[in-house]
Write an enzyme that holds these catalytic residues in place. Structure first.
Site, mmCIF file in Angstrom:
data_model
loop_
_atom_site.group_PDB
_atom_site.id
_atom_site.type_symbol
_atom_site.label_atom_id
_atom_site.label_comp_id
_atom_site.label_asym_id
_atom_site.label_seq_id
_atom_site.Cartn_x
_atom_site.Cartn_y
_atom_site.Cartn_z
ATOM 1 N N GLY A 167 8.511 57.567 45.539
ATOM 2 C CA GLY A 167 8.865 58.901 46.005
ATOM 3 C C GLY A 167 9.278 58.813 47.461
ATOM 4 C CB CYS A 177 7.536 52.281 45.643
ATOM 5 S SG CYS A 177 8.297 52.447 47.265
ATOM 6 C CE1 TYR A 178 3.804 59.050 49.144
ATOM 7 C CE2 TYR A 178 3.489 59.798 46.882
ATOM 8 C CZ TYR A 178 3.268 59.946 48.245
ATOM 9 O OH TYR A 178 2.520 60.993 48.695
ATOM 10 C CG HIS A 192 11.632 50.239 43.300
ATOM 11 N ND1 HIS A 192 11.208 51.464 42.843
ATOM 12 C CD2 HIS A 192 11.588 50.294 44.652
ATOM 13 C CE1 HIS A 192 10.940 52.245 43.867
ATOM 14 N NE2 HIS A 192 11.155 51.560 44.985
ATOM 15 C CD GLU A 194 11.644 51.168 39.250
ATOM 16 O OE1 GLU A 194 10.799 50.251 39.205
ATOM 17 O OE2 GLU A 194 11.647 52.023 40.153
ATOM 18 N N GLY A 235 32.361 64.540 21.018
ATOM 19 C CA GLY A 235 31.626 63.649 21.909
ATOM 20 C C GLY A 235 30.420 63.058 21.188
ATOM 21 C CB VAL A 236 28.448 59.981 21.809
ATOM 22 C CG1 VAL A 236 27.987 60.163 23.233
ATOM 23 C CG2 VAL A 236 27.417 59.180 21.031
ATOM 24 C CG ASP A 237 25.620 63.657 24.305
ATOM 25 O OD1 ASP A 237 25.481 62.442 24.078
ATOM 26 O OD2 ASP A 237 25.749 64.134 25.433
ATOM 27 C CB SER A 295 29.058 62.845 17.051
ATOM 28 O OG SER A 295 30.308 63.310 17.465
ATOM 29 C CE LYS A 347 26.451 59.871 26.669
ATOM 30 N NZ LYS A 347 26.858 61.279 26.607
#
Ligand code: XMP
Length: 540
Positions: free
Chosen positions: A79, A106-107, A193, A195, A249-251, A253, A395
């Protein structure tokens, strides 16, 4: 809105959408407590990539909510604050009593160290970017990892002394204690980090936390998502009827296919072709859904209607508004006709993603919030109950689910396309049939060549812009006064920032010469080399 909204079956059929859903019961969950870090979402994504369900939850969420989710582990995110800053997010010590292992990043680590009696203070120099990590005592968390490794840092404060009971595992030039653990209390911390891709051992560290420390089962996969969502949708819809606006679009669909898998012909999809699509896109959508998947589909050719509505409209926001309003009108008409056929439609399917949920809810402590372009979306007062089967998904998971459901790769990997379509790429002029045709053909050449070069998936978006200017040229010994086509290609992770794509010169040359050779009206092709910020991805 001038026309009445669709009728309700009962007052209980109002929209009921909670911001977060508990983990599907069959899955272990690791919660990421969000202190507003830049990478908080990424932590949850990385955990899910390892097959464990994960969601973000605000550090302000009531402890009861966290308790009720029965997480297998907790991660305290990074953060922007310093633990000493006034109003800095604090640690709710009851989190330590939950019995779930905790990893502070981290934070999150500084907070744990500070609250438990360690010594945190501002270092002489902050560490931003790559740093060399020296593992002095791997402990449980860093076991099996190299003594020397690169990691990604982003901090000014550092831990100088861990609290009693903790042992330091690693250090970096500006972090005397860059990793710590107290396996007895099941509390772990890392200053860097894990990630981000710039920490090569990062995923291994998260994996150790999930497996060795939390004992999670890796059950989260595209197949399990489909199974779970199908069951949930069936339970929710029962014998009811649902409608879904397909955009191509993919979403939308994937959302439509999931719901169709669950309730079959109780779902009707509506595809509004506003005439502002890319070349052949409308036919592809109809072919895929109606012919291949046999989804009940109403395809509305509304091109003339939209063109009439757009006549004389030049300003970008006016275009968006006109298209958005017309879209809603057409959609409502179709829904009303369906309901008028004797079968009342009660549910509306929407392809809302988890990132939309996080962004539109706002994240306490985070310093940037994306502004939403929801033009072409549906208004709040449409009285349906929502089905949002992608509300928990990122996504990349949506794409995996699409592939699992058999959606063609071409659709799964389709680049994002704005709701108002090509109209907002005709800059400074009204979107007429002729201009749309020219832009669509130019765009088609660009897409063909980008695909042929194998670059389509690497680009967030690639498209053409048609500005309202003419330039002088010479073709076949004759003076021409023609149109300019702009090539815009960007790389991005989330559209909030973007960089212009360094397309190979040979590819650009081929695209330009095809455009000028095949499109009589074009005599100049230019490349947009603007990043976002300061530009935006679209020109309007
Ligand atoms: P900008 O141009 O703001 O675009 O950098 C960021 C992303 O949003 C898309 N975009 C839109 N999408 N309706 C949409 O559905 C809109 O009015 C709209 N305007 C921009 C853009 O294509 C990019 O992916």
């Amino acid at each position: 809105m001038s026309e009445p909204a669709l009728t309700l079956r009962s007052p209980s059929a109002r929209r009921r959408a909670s911001r977060h859903r508990p983990a599907p019961e069959t899955h272990d969950e690791v919660l990421v407590i969000d202190y507003g870090g830049q990478y908080s979402q990424l932590i949850a994504r990385r955990i899910r990539e390892l097959g464990v369900f994960s969601q973000l939850i605000s550090h302000r969420a009531p402890i009861e909510e966290i308790l009720s989710r029965r997480p297998r582990g907790l991660i305290l995110s990074g953060g922007p604050a310093s633990v000493y800053a006034e109003g800095a997010p604090e640690l709710d010590l009851r989190l330590l009593e939950l019995g779930a292992p905790i990893l502070g990043i981290c934070y999150g680590m500084q907070l744990l160290m500070h609250e438990l009696g360690g010594h945190v203070q501002q270092a002489a120099a902050g560490e931003f970017g790559r740093a060399q990590l020296t593992v002095t005592n791997p402990g449980t968390l860093l076991s099996g990892m190299p003594d020397q490794q690169t990691c990604w840092m982003s901090h000014r404060d550092a831990v100088f002394q861990p609290p009693a009971g903790f042992r330091a595992l690693a250090s970096s030039p500006a972090s005397p204690v860059a990793a710590v653990e107290d396996p007895r209390r099941q509390i772990y911390g890392i200053q860097f980090h894990p990630e981000v891709v710039h920490t090569p051992c990062g995923q291994q560290i998260i994996s150790r936390f999930l497996d060795e420390i939390c004992g999670c089962e890796r059950t989260w996969s595209a197949a399990s998502i489909v199974e779970h969502e199908v069951a949930r949708i069936r339970e929710k819809v029962g014998e009811g009827r649902a409608i879904c606006g397909l955009s191509g679009g993919v979403d939308s669909s994937v959302a439509a296919l999931l719901v169709h898998r669950a309730i079959g012909d109780q779902l009707t999809c509506v595809f509004v072709d506003h005439g502002l699509m890319r070349k052949d896109e409308g036919e592809q959508v109809v072919r895929t859904f109606r012919d291949v998947f046999e989804v009940p589909l109403i395809a509305v050719n509304a091109e003339d209607r939209f063109l009439r509505r757009l006549a004389g409209v030049r300003e970008p926001e006016d275009k968006r508004k006109a298209i958005g309003e017309e879209f809603i009108r057409v959609f409502e008409e179709q829904a009303r006709m369906l309901s008028g056929g004797g079968q009342e439609v009660e549910f509306l399917v929407q392809g809302t993603l988890y990132s939309d949920v996080i962004e539109s809810g706002g994240r306490p402590g985070a310093s940037t919030i994306k502004s939403h372009h929801n033009v072409g979306g549906l208004p709040d007062d449409l009285e349906f109950e929502l089905i949002e089967p992608l509300r928990n998904l990122f996504k990349d998971e949506v794409r995996a689910v699409g592939l699992e459901l058999g959606l063609p790769e071409r659709l799964v990997w389709r680049q994002p396309f704005p709701g108002p379509g090509l109209a907002i790429r005709i800059v400074g002029a009204e979107a007429t049939k002729e201009r749309l045709h020219l832009l669509r053909e130019a765009d088609h050449i660009l897409q063909e060549e980008v695909r042929a070069a194998g670059l389509y998936r690497e680009l967030w978006q690639s498209f053409c812009v048609l500005p309202d200017i003419r330039t002088v040229g010479v073709q076949g010994d004759e003076r021409t006064y023609g149109n300019v086509i702009v090539i815009r290609a960007v790389t991005s992770d989330d559209a909030m920032t973007a960089d212009w794509a360094r397309l190979p010169h040979e590819l650009l040359e081929k695209i330009a010469s095809r455009m000028m050779g095949e499109l009589r009206e074009v005599n100049r092709v230019v490349l947009d080399i603007t990043s976002k910020p300061p530009g935006t991805i679209e020109w309007e």
